[in-house]
Write an enzyme that holds these catalytic residues in place. Structure first.
Site, PDB file in Angstrom:
ATOM      1  N   GLU A   1      -6.690   4.714   8.311  1.00 49.73           N
ATOM      2  CA  GLU A   1      -6.396   5.979   7.874  1.00 49.73           C
ATOM      3  C   GLU A   1      -7.398   6.635   7.480  1.00 49.73           C
ATOM      4  O   GLU A   1      -7.776   7.823   7.558  1.00 49.73           O
ATOM      5  CB  GLU A   1      -4.942   6.203   7.073  1.00 49.73           C
ATOM      6  CG  GLU A   1      -3.505   5.823   7.927  1.00 49.73           C
ATOM      7  CD  GLU A   1      -2.442   5.461   7.178  1.00 49.73           C
ATOM      8  OE1 GLU A   1      -2.501   5.534   5.729  1.00 49.73           O
ATOM      9  OE2 GLU A   1      -1.572   5.039   7.709  1.00 49.73           O
TER      10      GLU A   1
ATOM     11  N   LYS B   1       0.186   4.362  -0.151  1.00 48.98           N
ATOM     12  CA  LYS B   1      -0.482   5.446   0.514  1.00 48.98           C
ATOM     13  C   LYS B   1      -0.123   6.746  -0.520  1.00 48.98           C
ATOM     14  O   LYS B   1      -0.244   6.596  -1.631  1.00 48.98           O
ATOM     15  CB  LYS B   1       0.093   5.695   1.826  1.00 48.98           C
ATOM     16  CG  LYS B   1      -0.032   4.329   2.744  1.00 48.98           C
ATOM     17  CD  LYS B   1       0.248   4.524   4.143  1.00 48.98           C
ATOM     18  CE  LYS B   1       0.280   3.376   4.572  1.00 48.98           C
ATOM     19  NZ  LYS B   1       0.227   3.642   6.302  1.00 48.98           N
TER      20      LYS B   1
ATOM     21  N   GLU C   1      -5.350  -5.134  10.908  1.00 49.69           N
ATOM     22  CA  GLU C   1      -4.330  -4.160  10.961  1.00 49.69           C
ATOM     23  C   GLU C   1      -4.573  -3.638  12.309  1.00 49.69           C
ATOM     24  O   GLU C   1      -5.416  -2.459  12.455  1.00 49.69           O
ATOM     25  CB  GLU C   1      -4.437  -3.190   9.801  1.00 49.69           C
ATOM     26  CG  GLU C   1      -4.156  -3.735   8.438  1.00 49.69           C
ATOM     27  CD  GLU C   1      -3.536  -2.812   7.648  1.00 49.69           C
ATOM     28  OE1 GLU C   1      -2.537  -3.016   7.253  1.00 49.69           O
ATOM     29  OE2 GLU C   1      -3.884  -1.455   7.375  1.00 49.69           O
TER      30      GLU C   1
ATOM     31  N   SER D   1       3.705  -2.597  10.611  1.00 50.36           N
ATOM     32  CA  SER D   1       5.016  -2.648  10.412  1.00 50.36           C
ATOM     33  C   SER D   1       5.605  -3.713  10.192  1.00 50.36           C
ATOM     34  O   SER D   1       6.544  -4.332  10.997  1.00 50.36           O
ATOM     35  CB  SER D   1       5.477  -2.203  12.064  1.00 50.36           C
ATOM     36  OG  SER D   1       4.869  -1.077  12.069  1.00 50.36           O
TER      37      SER D   1
ATOM     38  N   HIS E   1      -9.576   1.047   5.532  1.00 50.80           N
ATOM     39  CA  HIS E   1      -8.236   1.342   6.171  1.00 50.80           C
ATOM     40  C   HIS E   1      -8.066   2.337   7.236  1.00 50.80           C
ATOM     41  O   HIS E   1      -9.031   3.322   7.198  1.00 50.80           O
ATOM     42  CB  HIS E   1      -6.935   1.890   5.083  1.00 50.80           C
ATOM     43  CG  HIS E   1      -5.627   1.826   5.672  1.00 50.80           C
ATOM     44  ND1 HIS E   1      -5.181   2.904   6.439  1.00 50.80           N
ATOM     45  CD2 HIS E   1      -4.692   0.758   5.266  1.00 50.80           C
ATOM     46  CE1 HIS E   1      -3.752   2.265   6.674  1.00 50.80           C
ATOM     47  NE2 HIS E   1      -3.833   1.386   5.993  1.00 50.80           N
TER      48      HIS E   1
ATOM     49  N   ASN F   1       0.869  -1.048  -0.080  1.00 48.23           N
ATOM     50  CA  ASN F   1       0.047  -0.161   0.108  1.00 48.23           C
ATOM     51  C   ASN F   1       1.032   1.278   0.084  1.00 48.23           C
ATOM     52  O   ASN F   1       1.737   1.673   1.103  1.00 48.23           O
ATOM     53  CB  ASN F   1      -0.834   0.041   1.182  1.00 48.23           C
ATOM     54  CG  ASN F   1      -1.760   1.375   1.524  1.00 48.23           C
ATOM     55  OD1 ASN F   1      -1.785   2.077   0.577  1.00 48.23           O
ATOM     56  ND2 ASN F   1      -2.188   1.453   2.530  1.00 48.23           N
TER      57      ASN F   1
ATOM     58  N   GLY G   1       2.600   1.833  10.885  1.00 53.80           N
ATOM     59  CA  GLY G   1       3.557   2.989  10.863  1.00 53.80           C
ATOM     60  C   GLY G   1       4.363   3.307  12.088  1.00 53.80           C
ATOM     61  O   GLY G   1       4.914   4.245  12.276  1.00 53.80           O
TER      62      GLY G   1
HETATM   63  C1  PEP Z   1      -0.709  -0.026   6.529  1.00 55.31           C
HETATM   64  O1  PEP Z   1      -0.813   1.469   6.428  1.00 55.31           O
HETATM   65  O2  PEP Z   1      -1.589  -0.679   5.871  1.00 55.31           O
HETATM   66  C2  PEP Z   1       0.354  -0.435   6.977  1.00 55.31           C
HETATM   67  C3  PEP Z   1       0.376  -1.670   7.320  1.00 55.31           C
HETATM   68  O3  PEP Z   1       1.508   0.380   7.394  1.00 55.31           O
HETATM   69  P1  PEP Z   1       2.954   0.245   7.982  1.00 55.31           P
HETATM   70  O4  PEP Z   1       3.520  -1.320   7.320  1.00 55.31           O
HETATM   71  O5  PEP Z   1       3.635   1.179   7.286  1.00 55.31           O
HETATM   72  O6  PEP Z   1       2.708   0.015   9.251  1.00 55.31           O
END
Ligand code: PEP
Length: 260
Positions: free
Chosen positions: A99, A11, A169, A215, A97, A9, A175
């Site tokens: 976000e 973003k 998630e 992460s 998501h 992803n 992040g």
């Molecule tokens: C995400 O935004 O779906 C995500 C998993 O981000 P990160 O891997 O940076 O934690």
């Protein structure tokens, strides 16, 4: 057997020209196509077309979008529809998501409408669900996951769910560099599978891919995939460098020895 799926992803990162340069390099560095893993990238809308062209018609990376609206067309300034994404060659669309939920106020009823619209147009939604740190510490993770699942999927048939992917998630892991432990992820995936079995059927629970996101790095992907409960990963930060995405893809393409 559920095939492992690794989704990057991007973003709001990479212009169309940066995306093309990235994809060209990535194509050089990826492991040989494997039947054990499916790869996908979800660039910003503005780079979807260029990425599709840079990938070429037969390169085995699927295209995904990061969001869409729940109507086909109309006076919805700034929105993008499922038919538009389908026409650009997208197979997947990430929906719900955290976000989108936290920064843009997305609610479950809207996510539910988007999921229905994605299915209607032959897109495969990747539904993101996950608890906040406060919810985890308050002991309500299972309740939150089950509620988000039901709110997003209510009324959908077994057949529709055949093309659904879920991404667990945890919000606190996204992040932050603080991934869930394998045990935490496995427990959450079991809760999700159990809810699918109770509300739909054991068959739906068995066949639905559940990814982990939060992460994920080249360092932790192997242990995450050592559990047969974890069917792949949704990756943010680590998918933005060719090196780390290619390394994750290579590790994921090694056939799994089945774990817990
Ligand atoms: C995400 O935004 O779906 C995500 C998993 O981000 P990160 O891997 O940076 O934690």
């Amino acid at each position: 057997m559920r095939r492992v799926l690794i989704v990057g992803n991007w973003k709001m990162n990479k212009t169309a020209s940066e995306a093309v340069a990235f994809v060209r390099e990535l194509k050089e560095r990826l492991p040989a196509p494997s039947t054990t893993v499916e790869l996908a990238v979800a660039p910003p809308f503005t780079a979807l077309e260029s990425v599709r062209i840079a990938l070429g018609p037969s390169f085995p990376i699927q295209l995904g979008a990061q969001n869409m609206f729940w109507e086909d067309s109309g006076a919805y300034t700034g929105e993008v529809s499922a038919p538009m994404l389908k026409d650009l060659g997208c197979r997947y669309v990430i929906l719900g998501h955290s976000e989108r939920r936290i920064l843009f106020g997305e609610q479950s009823d809207g996510i539910h409408k988007k999921i229905r619209m994605a299915f209607k147009h032959g897109l495969r939604p990747i539904l993101c669900i996950g608890e906040s740190l406060e919810q985890r510490e308050g002991g309500t993770t299972d309740t939150v996951l089950t509620r988000q699942l039901h709110e997003s999927l209510s009324g959908l048939t077994h057949d529709a769910l055949a093309n659904l992917t879920i991404a667990y998630e945890p919000v606190w892991a996204i992040g932050t560099g603080k991934a869930a432990t394998v045990d935490q992820a496995v427990a959450a995936h079991r809760t999700i599978r159990q809810a699918l079995a109770v509300t739909w059927s054991p068959q739906v629970a068995d066949s639905t891919r559940i990814l982990y996101g939060g992460s994920v790095t080249p360092q932790n992907i192997e242990s995450l995939l050592s559990s047969d409960q974890i069917d792949g990963a949704l990756i943010g930060g680590a998918c933005l460098q060719v090196d780390s995405f290619a390394t994750i893809a290579r590790i994921a393409s090694v056939p799994r020895s089945i774990g817990v």
